[in-house]
Write a protein that holds these residues in place. Structure first.
Motif, PDB file in Angstrom:
ATOM      1  N   MET A   1      35.728  52.393   7.227  1.00  0.00           N
ATOM      2  CA  MET A   1      36.164  53.589   6.369  1.00  0.00           C
ATOM      3  C   MET A   1      35.814  53.223   5.137  1.00  0.00           C
ATOM      4  O   MET A   1      35.529  54.232   4.433  1.00  0.00           O
ATOM      5  N   SER A   2      35.839  51.984   4.334  1.00  0.00           N
ATOM      6  CA  SER A   2      35.566  51.869   2.901  1.00  0.00           C
ATOM      7  C   SER A   2      34.012  52.204   2.890  1.00  0.00           C
ATOM      8  O   SER A   2      33.546  52.526   1.778  1.00  0.00           O
ATOM      9  N   ALA A   3      33.198  51.961   3.938  1.00  0.00           N
ATOM     10  CA  ALA A   3      31.795  52.112   3.913  1.00  0.00           C
ATOM     11  C   ALA A   3      31.860  53.862   3.579  1.00  0.00           C
ATOM     12  O   ALA A   3      30.909  54.359   2.810  1.00  0.00           O
ATOM     13  N   VAL A   4      32.390  54.436   4.314  1.00  0.00           N
ATOM     14  CA  VAL A   4      32.421  55.940   4.280  1.00  0.00           C
ATOM     15  C   VAL A   4      32.509  56.435   2.927  1.00  0.00           C
ATOM     16  O   VAL A   4      31.974  57.445   2.310  1.00  0.00           O
ATOM     17  N   LYS A   5      33.850  55.916   2.028  1.00  0.00           N
ATOM     18  CA  LYS A   5      34.299  56.239   1.254  1.00  0.00           C
ATOM     19  C   LYS A   5      33.211  55.974  -0.020  1.00  0.00           C
ATOM     20  O   LYS A   5      33.008  56.647  -0.946  1.00  0.00           O
ATOM     21  N   LYS A   6      32.553  54.625  -0.009  1.00  0.00           N
ATOM     22  CA  LYS A   6      31.703  54.411  -0.934  1.00  0.00           C
ATOM     23  C   LYS A   6      30.567  55.235  -0.790  1.00  0.00           C
ATOM     24  O   LYS A   6      29.788  55.710  -1.827  1.00  0.00           O
ATOM     25  N   TYR A   7      30.080  55.352   0.397  1.00  0.00           N
ATOM     26  CA  TYR A   7      28.918  56.649   0.395  1.00  0.00           C
ATOM     27  C   TYR A   7      29.174  57.920  -0.190  1.00  0.00           C
ATOM     28  O   TYR A   7      28.414  58.559  -0.973  1.00  0.00           O
ATOM     29  N   LEU A   8      30.622  58.646   0.053  1.00  0.00           N
ATOM     30  CA  LEU A   8      30.881  59.846  -0.366  1.00  0.00           C
ATOM     31  C   LEU A   8      31.025  59.813  -1.839  1.00  0.00           C
ATOM     32  O   LEU A   8      30.692  60.690  -2.644  1.00  0.00           O
ATOM     33  N   LYS A   9      31.451  58.599  -2.416  1.00  0.00           N
ATOM     34  CA  LYS A   9      31.565  58.620  -3.855  1.00  0.00           C
ATOM     35  C   LYS A   9      30.176  58.459  -4.587  1.00  0.00           C
ATOM     36  O   LYS A   9      30.083  58.994  -5.648  1.00  0.00           O
ATOM     37  N   GLU A  10      29.162  57.829  -3.865  1.00  0.00           N
ATOM     38  CA  GLU A  10      27.937  57.641  -4.284  1.00  0.00           C
ATOM     39  C   GLU A  10      27.259  59.007  -4.165  1.00  0.00           C
ATOM     40  O   GLU A  10      26.468  59.520  -5.096  1.00  0.00           O
ATOM     41  N   GLU A  11      27.480  59.627  -3.119  1.00  0.00           N
ATOM     42  CA  GLU A  11      26.582  61.164  -2.817  1.00  0.00           C
ATOM     43  C   GLU A  11      27.277  62.193  -3.882  1.00  0.00           C
ATOM     44  O   GLU A  11      26.317  63.374  -3.882  1.00  0.00           O
ATOM     45  N   THR A  12      28.369  62.142  -4.147  1.00  0.00           N
ATOM     46  CA  THR A  12      29.202  63.220  -4.784  1.00  0.00           C
ATOM     47  C   THR A  12      28.924  63.175  -6.246  1.00  0.00           C
ATOM     48  O   THR A  12      29.559  63.840  -7.004  1.00  0.00           O
ATOM     49  N   GLN A  13      28.365  62.350  -6.809  1.00  0.00           N
ATOM     50  CA  GLN A  13      27.853  62.140  -8.347  1.00  0.00           C
ATOM     51  C   GLN A  13      26.901  63.103  -8.581  1.00  0.00           C
ATOM     52  O   GLN A  13      25.972  63.201  -8.065  1.00  0.00           O
ATOM     53  N   TRP A  14      27.247  63.497  -9.973  1.00  0.00           N
ATOM     54  CA  TRP A  14      26.427  64.575 -10.306  1.00  0.00           C
ATOM     55  C   TRP A  14      24.752  64.291 -10.462  1.00  0.00           C
ATOM     56  O   TRP A  14      24.074  65.315 -10.206  1.00  0.00           O
ATOM     57  N   LYS A  15      24.506  63.146 -10.724  1.00  0.00           N
ATOM     58  CA  LYS A  15      23.102  62.639 -10.744  1.00  0.00           C
ATOM     59  C   LYS A  15      22.416  63.044  -9.452  1.00  0.00           C
ATOM     60  O   LYS A  15      21.250  63.053  -9.118  1.00  0.00           O
ATOM     61  N   GLN A  16      23.149  62.986  -8.256  1.00  0.00           N
ATOM     62  CA  GLN A  16      22.494  63.397  -7.146  1.00  0.00           C
ATOM     63  C   GLN A  16      22.035  64.702  -6.712  1.00  0.00           C
ATOM     64  O   GLN A  16      21.443  64.954  -5.900  1.00  0.00           O
ATOM     65  N   LEU A  17      22.524  65.638  -7.637  1.00  0.00           N
ATOM     66  CA  LEU A  17      21.744  66.847  -7.825  1.00  0.00           C
ATOM     67  C   LEU A  17      20.244  66.996  -8.012  1.00  0.00           C
ATOM     68  O   LEU A  17      19.487  67.779  -7.747  1.00  0.00           O
ATOM     69  N   GLY A  18      19.749  65.832  -8.770  1.00  0.00           N
ATOM     70  CA  GLY A  18      18.735  65.540  -9.020  1.00  0.00           C
ATOM     71  C   GLY A  18      17.518  65.057  -8.236  1.00  0.00           C
ATOM     72  O   GLY A  18      18.071  65.151  -6.749  1.00  0.00           O
ATOM     73  N   PHE A  19      16.450  64.726  -8.571  1.00  0.00           N
ATOM     74  CA  PHE A  19      15.515  64.182  -7.570  1.00  0.00           C
ATOM     75  C   PHE A  19      14.840  62.893  -7.883  1.00  0.00           C
ATOM     76  O   PHE A  19      13.864  62.397  -7.760  1.00  0.00           O
ATOM     77  N   GLU A  20      15.905  61.822  -8.522  1.00  0.00           N
ATOM     78  CA  GLU A  20      15.590  60.396  -8.636  1.00  0.00           C
ATOM     79  C   GLU A  20      15.651  59.803  -7.643  1.00  0.00           C
ATOM     80  O   GLU A  20      16.791  59.843  -6.857  1.00  0.00           O
ATOM     81  N   HIS A  21      14.656  58.961  -7.283  1.00  0.00           N
ATOM     82  CA  HIS A  21      14.558  58.135  -5.861  1.00  0.00           C
ATOM     83  C   HIS A  21      13.702  57.055  -6.294  1.00  0.00           C
ATOM     84  O   HIS A  21      12.437  57.383  -6.330  1.00  0.00           O
ATOM     85  N   LEU A  22      13.922  56.026  -6.652  1.00  0.00           N
ATOM     86  CA  LEU A  22      13.023  54.720  -7.009  1.00  0.00           C
ATOM     87  C   LEU A  22      12.354  54.073  -5.906  1.00  0.00           C
ATOM     88  O   LEU A  22      11.150  53.856  -6.319  1.00  0.00           O
ATOM     89  N   LYS A  23      12.390  54.371  -4.765  1.00  0.00           N
ATOM     90  CA  LYS A  23      11.715  53.862  -3.506  1.00  0.00           C
ATOM     91  C   LYS A  23      10.682  54.928  -2.886  1.00  0.00           C
ATOM     92  O   LYS A  23      10.811  55.697  -2.166  1.00  0.00           O
ATOM     93  N   SER A  24       9.625  55.163  -3.765  1.00  0.00           N
ATOM     94  CA  SER A  24       8.713  56.027  -3.816  1.00  0.00           C
ATOM     95  C   SER A  24       8.109  56.056  -2.230  1.00  0.00           C
ATOM     96  O   SER A  24       7.574  57.071  -1.729  1.00  0.00           O
TER      97      SER A  24
END
Length: 274
Positions: A1-24
């Motif tokens: 459950m903690s993994a799901v919370k961590k995932y949702l916390k990361e994915e719902t940040q405003w920066k995720q609206l953009g297209f930053e991704h370091l692993k090209s």
């Protein structure tokens, strides 16, 4: 459950609206390969592109032969098919560029063509699923057969989902929760077109004032309700896409154990593979 919370916390940040991704490399390598060769995914994406192109050409030729070419552009199905064609085309182009000219750099930002591919991908996958579900569950049962040829009807309304599913499971770049608005905006643009077409006196091939019988603007209350349900279904399909992408990565990481080839990232991939 903690993994799901961590995932949702990361994915719902405003920066995720953009297209930053370091692993090209995620945009031209498959999660199912052990090496760093761009060739397997390049060839596979090329087949997806050529398959989609064949479906589009066959559909357009059929409409032209029946003197109904002007109606080809009024259907959401064909809009979605066009986006899938562009998506597989850009996917192939990204893989080809990396194969012949070397790996991408994401130090500052991803190139425009990679971002374009990402947006098209975010639109085409849930839209492809939506078209298949909506057509076979609603329109086909109502006796609507857009292509007027059963074989082509299956290709346009079923193989489209197969193509986007194959594109999804062979890609490695992330599907982000907050990118759901790309498909929503696409459908909103089509909805505006549908509305203008109706009030401008546009007809379908049978002479009716609607493009789809369930989206009839002479009955605005029912139509708006259906549009809202479709929008909700589209969001759900985007979430399913995100879930499939997460499952893809997790299964691939367990099944395969990629190793670094030790070759420099500064050379074109075709030289690295020599």
């Amino acid at each position: 459950m903690s993994a799901v919370k961590k995932y949702l916390k990361e994915e719902t940040q405003w920066k995720q609206l953009g297209f930053e991704h370091l692993k090209s490399p995620d945009f031209y390598l498959s999660p199912w390969q052990r090496n760093r060769s761009s060739v397997p995914l390049l060839i596979f994406r090329m087949f997806l592109f050529l398959g989609t192109l064949a479906i589009v050409i066959a559909s357009m030729v059929y409409y032209i032969q029946n003197a109904m070419y002007r109606f080809w552009f009024i259907y959401l199905t064909h809009w979605g098919l066009t986006v899938i064609l562009l998506t597989t085309g850009f996917a192939t182009a990204v893989s080809a560029r990396c194969h012949f000219y070397g790996p991408l750099s994401a130090e500052f930002c991803l190139p425009w063509y990679v971002k374009t591919f990402w947006v098209l991908y975010n639109i085409s996958v849930p839209i492809g699923f939506l078209i298949t579900i909506f057509y076979w569950s609603v329109l086909y049962e109502a006796g609507i057969e857009e292509e007027m040829n059963h074989g082509l009807d299956v290709a346009v309304h079923a193989l489209n989902s197969v193509i986007v599913f194959l594109l999804l499971i062979t890609s490695k770049h992330p599907s982000r929760l907050l990118h759901f608005h790309h498909a929503i905006v696409f459908c909103f643009i089509y909805l505006i077109f549908n509305l203008i077409y109706h009030f401008a006196g546009g007809k379908n091939p049978d002479g009716d004032s609607w493009i789809y019988p369930v989206i009839d603007w002479s009955k605005p209350g029912v139509t708006i309700g259906i549009v809202a349900c479709v929008a909700l279904l589209l969001v759900i399909l985007h979430m399913i896409t995100v879930g499939l992408a997460a499952a893809r990565d997790r299964i691939a990481s367990r099944v395969l154990h990629p190793t670094d080839s030790g070759k420099t990232e500064q050379l074109p991939l075709r030289q690295q593979q020599a």
